[in-house]
Design a protein around this motif. Structure first.
Motif, PDB file in Angstrom:
ATOM      1  N   ALA A  10       0.837  -1.210   0.000  1.00  0.00           N
ATOM      2  CA  ALA A  10       0.000   0.000   0.000  1.00  0.00           C
ATOM      3  C   ALA A  10       0.870   1.259   0.000  1.00  0.00           C
ATOM      4  CB  ALA A  10      -0.945  -0.002   1.198  1.00  0.00           C
ATOM      5  N   ARG A  11       1.926   1.252   0.800  1.00  0.00           N
ATOM      6  CA  ARG A  11       2.850   2.396   0.841  1.00  0.00           C
ATOM      7  C   ARG A  11       3.531   2.565  -0.516  1.00  0.00           C
ATOM      8  NH1 ARG A  11       7.888   1.489   4.490  1.00  0.00           N
ATOM      9  NH2 ARG A  11       8.351   0.178   2.698  1.00  0.00           N
ATOM     10  N   SER A  12       3.960   1.458  -1.120  1.00  0.00           N
ATOM     11  CA  SER A  12       4.601   1.527  -2.434  1.00  0.00           C
ATOM     12  C   SER A  12       3.634   2.043  -3.487  1.00  0.00           C
ATOM     13  CB  SER A  12       5.125   0.151  -2.838  1.00  0.00           C
ATOM     14  OG  SER A  12       6.270  -0.161  -2.084  1.00  0.00           O
ATOM     15  N   LYS A  13       2.373   1.634  -3.414  1.00  0.00           N
ATOM     16  CA  LYS A  13       1.393   2.110  -4.386  1.00  0.00           C
ATOM     17  C   LYS A  13       1.221   3.620  -4.278  1.00  0.00           C
ATOM     18  CE  LYS A  13      -3.221   1.377  -6.299  1.00  0.00           C
ATOM     19  NZ  LYS A  13      -3.353   2.752  -6.711  1.00  0.00           N
ATOM     20  N   ARG A  14       1.109   4.146  -3.072  1.00  0.00           N
ATOM     21  CA  ARG A  14       0.989   5.602  -2.897  1.00  0.00           C
ATOM     22  C   ARG A  14       2.209   6.314  -3.475  1.00  0.00           C
ATOM     23  NH1 ARG A  14      -0.851   3.774   2.080  1.00  0.00           N
ATOM     24  NH2 ARG A  14       1.134   4.234   3.073  1.00  0.00           N
ATOM     25  N   PHE A  15       3.403   5.790  -3.177  1.00  0.00           N
ATOM     26  CA  PHE A  15       4.648   6.391  -3.652  1.00  0.00           C
ATOM     27  C   PHE A  15       4.726   6.346  -5.176  1.00  0.00           C
ATOM     28  CE2 PHE A  15       9.103   6.047  -4.976  1.00  0.00           C
ATOM     29  CZ  PHE A  15       9.651   7.163  -4.362  1.00  0.00           C
ATOM     30  N   TYR A  16       4.585   5.175  -5.769  1.00  0.00           N
ATOM     31  CA  TYR A  16       4.763   5.041  -7.217  1.00  0.00           C
ATOM     32  C   TYR A  16       3.610   5.616  -8.030  1.00  0.00           C
ATOM     33  CZ  TYR A  16       9.166   2.644  -6.713  1.00  0.00           C
ATOM     34  OH  TYR A  16      10.482   2.360  -6.431  1.00  0.00           O
ATOM     35  N   ASP A  17       2.392   5.610  -7.499  1.00  0.00           N
ATOM     36  CA  ASP A  17       1.302   6.307  -8.199  1.00  0.00           C
ATOM     37  C   ASP A  17       1.678   7.767  -8.407  1.00  0.00           C
ATOM     38  OD1 ASP A  17      -0.295   4.014  -8.251  1.00  0.00           O
ATOM     39  OD2 ASP A  17      -1.843   4.832  -6.921  1.00  0.00           O
ATOM     40  N   PRO A  28      -1.681   1.459 -11.797  1.00  0.00           N
ATOM     41  CA  PRO A  28      -1.110   0.147 -12.107  1.00  0.00           C
ATOM     42  C   PRO A  28      -2.193  -0.918 -12.266  1.00  0.00           C
ATOM     43  CG  PRO A  28      -0.996   0.513  -9.761  1.00  0.00           C
ATOM     44  CD  PRO A  28      -1.532   1.796 -10.379  1.00  0.00           C
ATOM     45  N   PHE A  29      -1.838  -1.967 -12.996  1.00  0.00           N
ATOM     46  CA  PHE A  29      -2.631  -3.189 -13.004  1.00  0.00           C
ATOM     47  C   PHE A  29      -2.260  -3.900 -11.714  1.00  0.00           C
ATOM     48  CE2 PHE A  29      -2.583  -7.784 -13.894  1.00  0.00           C
ATOM     49  CZ  PHE A  29      -3.941  -7.979 -14.117  1.00  0.00           C
ATOM     50  N   GLU A  30      -3.245  -4.195 -10.882  1.00  0.00           N
ATOM     51  CA  GLU A  30      -2.981  -4.868  -9.613  1.00  0.00           C
ATOM     52  C   GLU A  30      -3.271  -6.344  -9.774  1.00  0.00           C
ATOM     53  OE1 GLU A  30      -4.339  -2.768  -6.067  1.00  0.00           O
ATOM     54  OE2 GLU A  30      -4.690  -0.998  -7.309  1.00  0.00           O
ATOM     55  N   ASN A  31      -2.382  -7.165  -9.218  1.00  0.00           N
ATOM     56  CA  ASN A  31      -2.444  -8.595  -9.420  1.00  0.00           C
ATOM     57  C   ASN A  31      -2.016  -9.300  -8.147  1.00  0.00           C
ATOM     58  OD1 ASN A  31      -0.490 -11.037 -10.178  1.00  0.00           O
ATOM     59  ND2 ASN A  31      -2.087 -10.944 -11.733  1.00  0.00           N
ATOM     60  N   ARG A  39       0.950  -7.610  -6.226  1.00  0.00           N
ATOM     61  CA  ARG A  39       1.886  -7.027  -7.188  1.00  0.00           C
ATOM     62  C   ARG A  39       1.218  -5.864  -7.912  1.00  0.00           C
ATOM     63  NH1 ARG A  39       3.811 -12.373 -10.405  1.00  0.00           N
ATOM     64  NH2 ARG A  39       1.608 -12.410 -10.884  1.00  0.00           N
ATOM     65  N   LEU A  40       2.033  -4.917  -8.325  1.00  0.00           N
ATOM     66  CA  LEU A  40       1.596  -3.747  -9.093  1.00  0.00           C
ATOM     67  C   LEU A  40       2.387  -3.710 -10.393  1.00  0.00           C
ATOM     68  CD1 LEU A  40       1.862  -1.129  -6.186  1.00  0.00           C
ATOM     69  CD2 LEU A  40      -0.210  -2.339  -6.925  1.00  0.00           C
ATOM     70  N   PHE A  41       1.697  -3.493 -11.515  1.00  0.00           N
ATOM     71  CA  PHE A  41       2.353  -3.410 -12.817  1.00  0.00           C
ATOM     72  C   PHE A  41       2.004  -2.060 -13.443  1.00  0.00           C
ATOM     73  CE2 PHE A  41       1.907  -7.869 -11.925  1.00  0.00           C
ATOM     74  CZ  PHE A  41       3.086  -8.437 -12.385  1.00  0.00           C
ATOM     75  N   TYR A  42       2.990  -1.168 -13.507  1.00  0.00           N
ATOM     76  CA  TYR A  42       2.819   0.140 -14.137  1.00  0.00           C
ATOM     77  C   TYR A  42       3.304   0.029 -15.569  1.00  0.00           C
ATOM     78  CZ  TYR A  42       2.272   2.019  -9.429  1.00  0.00           C
ATOM     79  OH  TYR A  42       1.839   2.276  -8.156  1.00  0.00           O
ATOM     80  N   VAL A  51       6.127  -3.701  -8.949  1.00  0.00           N
ATOM     81  CA  VAL A  51       6.429  -3.740  -7.522  1.00  0.00           C
ATOM     82  C   VAL A  51       5.727  -4.974  -6.972  1.00  0.00           C
ATOM     83  CG1 VAL A  51       6.280  -2.505  -5.325  1.00  0.00           C
ATOM     84  CG2 VAL A  51       6.468  -1.214  -7.464  1.00  0.00           C
ATOM     85  N   SER A  52       6.444  -5.768  -6.176  1.00  0.00           N
ATOM     86  CA  SER A  52       5.870  -7.015  -5.684  1.00  0.00           C
ATOM     87  C   SER A  52       6.310  -7.315  -4.267  1.00  0.00           C
ATOM     88  CB  SER A  52       6.321  -8.179  -6.590  1.00  0.00           C
ATOM     89  OG  SER A  52       5.813  -9.408  -6.138  1.00  0.00           O
TER      90      SER A  52
END
Length: 129
Positions: A10-17, A28-31, A39-42, A51-52
């Motif tokens: 969740a922290r990585s998603k906020r940062f990379y978004d 990202p596509f979330e998987n 995992r997040l796929f940008y 990011v995984s």
């Protein structure tokens, strides 16, 4: 593609978004991996940054000596990448953002570490006259 590990998706998603949004990447596509890790796929401009949570179940750690570079369209975008990264939990590393003249020619660079310690570089190479 490039994939980095995280201990807090969740922290990585906020940062990379926020940071990859500066470059024009969308959400990202979330998987979820078959083994249960998030995992997040940008995807942007023909490339993928992922990011995984580590598949092996161990803690994520950054590569010592590793750097992931992101191409920027201008010195201003390099600065914005840096500033957004710091505002979202990243930390500046190396020199402050700016123009460097090295063996590969002049480049405008900014280095940051993401919240998990991965080293990122925003780079703009001015066109030669």
């Amino acid at each position: 593609h490039v994939m980095v590990g995280t201990n807090d998706i969740a922290r990585s998603k906020r940062f990379y978004d926020a940071v990859l949004g500066v470059l024009g990447a969308g959400a990202p596509f979330e998987n979820t991996a078959p083994t249960g890790q998030a995992r997040l796929f940008y995807r942007h401009d023909g490339a993928a940054f992922c990011v995984s949570e580590p598949i092996n179940g161990e803690a994520a750690c950054h590569a010592n000596g590793g750097t992931i570079g992101f191409k920027c369209g201008s010195p201003e975008q390099v600065q914005q990448f840096h500033d957004v990264a710091v505002a979202h939990g990243g930390t500046t590393c190396e020199e402050p953002p700016g123009l460097r003249d090295g063996s590969l020619g002049a480049m405008y660079l900014a280095y940051v570490r993401d919240p998990d310690g991965n080293k990122l570089c925003a780079v703009h190479r001015p066109k030669k006259a």
